[in-house]
Design an enzyme around this catalytic site. Structure first.
Site: not given
Ligand code: NAP
Length: 254
Positions: A172, A159
């Site tokens: 995350y 990401s």
């Protein structure tokens, strides 16, 4: 070799993945679903791994109805699955399919969008388990199946916050940074002993449930649908990426 900043423009031929067996985690929804359908369309036998059986069954039926190679469904919750289950999957893939050519570690959860000072510890553990530890466990268990074929490919899903973190992305972001470390370590180790290539791919902003959860105020169609970002996924799973190893790649133009 292909310019790696340009893989979003990769043009796969229809039979790119013919005869290849590929595991996709989180194959029932979002990016994993799109990857499963596209890999099957290009000839792969896809092993659909996920936790919601109805979603997996819908993808299975869609692949079957389109006349693509018959998929395999594996119901597993990556938060609770144990090594015995991962090892059983490795054995079944070797015995029933003859080996594994690709592994797309895609399943993931967002956790909370909160300052670390307020982040719930249990949620932190859960995000690390699903986004990181289970990728390590599953990949480790599947190495024998991957080693039993020529030129297998492992992709870890990253990401943008796994490369430069931002406030409120909590566990995350931490899990995605660690995925990059896992990818680099594995890429370096395997380059000494076999032909398995290992890379990470950042899908970039994509219209999925996770994106909606992270950006509830955003107009969804400002981002591409998962189906529109599949060129890089195809590139990494097919033989045109042989020799690409240890790279941090992007599915969309930066
Ligand atoms: P999504 O639509 O929320 O899909 C996530 C998938 O992971 C679903 O199939 C989900 O299954 C599965 N999953 C979640 N927890 C699981 C568990 N415990 N066991 C097994 N499967 C589980 O998200 P997405 O946007 O497609 O995300 C796919 C990957 O891309 C993730 O790794 C994410 O971090 C990454 N990513 C996405 C974006 C974006 O903008 N969308 C950007 C950067 C990175 P269920 O539906 O059954 O829960």
């Amino acid at each position: 070799m292909q310019d790696l900043t340009d893989i979003h423009n990769y043009n796969a031929n229809n039979t790119l993945l013919a005869g290849r067996n590929i595991v996709i985690t989180g194959a029932g929804d979002g990016i994993g679903r799109a990857a499963a359908l596209r890999f099957a369309q290009h000839g792969a036998t896809v092993i659909l791994l996920g936790k919601t059986v109805d979603k997996l069954a819908a993808v299975y039926d869609e692949i079957e109805a389109a006349g693509h190679p018959q998929p395999v469904m594996v119901e597993l919750d990556l938060h609770t699955a144990n090594n015995a289950e991962f090892e059983a999957l490795n054995r079944e893939i070797i015995d029933n399919l003859g080996g594994l050519h690709g592994l797309l570690n895609n399943a993931g959860i967002l956790g909370e969008m909160k300052p670390l000072s307020q982040y719930d510890a249990e949620t932190f553990d859960q995000v690390i388990k699903v986004n990181l530890t289970s990728c390590f466990n599953l990949t480790q268990a599947l190495i024998p199946a991957l080693e039993s074929t020529e030129n297998a490919s492992i992709v870890f899903t990253s990401s943008s916050v796994g490369r430069k973190s931002r406030a409120y992305w909590g566990a995350y972001a931490v899990s995605k940074f660690a995925i990059e470390g896992l990818m680099q370590t594995w890429a370096d180790e395997l380059s000494d002993t076999c032909n398995i290539r290992v890379n990470s791919l950042n899908p970039g902003a994509t219209q999925t449930n996770m994106r909606k959860q992270a950006f509830p105020g955003e107009t969804p169609h400002n981002n591409p649908a998962p189906e529109a970002i599949m060129n890089s996924y195809l590139f990494l799973m097919g033989n045109d990426s042989i020799g690409v190893n240890g790279q941090q790649l992007n599915a969309q133009k930066k």
